[in-house]
Design an enzyme around this catalytic site. Sequence first.
Site, PDB file in Angstrom:
ATOM      1  CG  ASP A   1     -12.086  -5.908  15.342  1.00 16.12           C
ATOM      2  OD1 ASP A   1     -12.164  -5.221  15.901  1.00 16.12           O
ATOM      3  OD2 ASP A   1     -12.503  -6.936  14.246  1.00 16.12           O
TER       4      ASP A   1
ATOM      5  CG  ASP B   1     -17.389  -4.253  13.335  1.00 13.53           C
ATOM      6  OD1 ASP B   1     -18.337  -4.926  13.320  1.00 13.53           O
ATOM      7  OD2 ASP B   1     -16.619  -3.530  14.176  1.00 13.53           O
TER       8      ASP B   1
ATOM      9  CG  ASP C   1     -10.537  -6.923  10.517  1.00 15.94           C
ATOM     10  OD1 ASP C   1     -10.799  -6.396   9.681  1.00 15.94           O
ATOM     11  OD2 ASP C   1     -11.171  -6.187  11.939  1.00 15.94           O
TER      12      ASP C   1
END
Length: 231
Positions: free
Chosen positions: A12, A14, A171
């Site tokens: 991922d 961001d 995240d």
Amino acid sequence: MSTLGALSVIFDLDGTLVDSEPHYYEAGRQVLAEHGVPDFSWSEHEEYVGISTLETVTDWKRRYGLTASVDELLAAKNRHYLALARTSSRAYPEMRAFVELLAAHGVPMAVASGSSVEAIEAVLANTGLDTHLRIVVSADEVDHGKPAPDVFLEAARRLGAEPADCVVLEDAAPGAAAAHAAGMRCIALPYVAAQADAPEFATAGLLLRGGQAEFIARQAYDWLVRSAPTS
């Protein structure tokens, strides 16, 4: 073949590779202020962590009763975000070290993100991560964003990898759910600490409850070695 065998790693972007959530918050705050919503808070922004930009602005239109079209909101948010991303993106140091470690061992890698292709490429170029991360998939290119598995399955396809041979770094809870739905293992580093107990994170093969503060490149690599597929 590397010590990780057939394994590929999908990141991922961001909040995982780069600390870009503050930029997304500021871009969102500016867009909403321009459309008569002056008090968009960080806690409200946290509700959208891990959700694609398109899905975020679509929800804003409903939530705040905005008259602008989804396309107009999307273009405005991407414009504000890109202005920030092109000048001040910051990669997490241990994540940069991890990418470089994987590259040194010949491990195939990709990025799968809810951001636009333009935003992903701008951030990777600004941080220099584009040297090693050349395969990029945006949620804009698939039918459904996270928590659907589409972006991760498309990344695996472009890598020429089986989903079971892929490990995802994420995240956000929707991303962890997407990895699980794709049949991939996941290293989870919750960006929002209060969400560490979310059931989506319980599916992760490795959960670092303290997020980036607990992530150490060499330890993550050693975990991959121990759990590498044998095919």
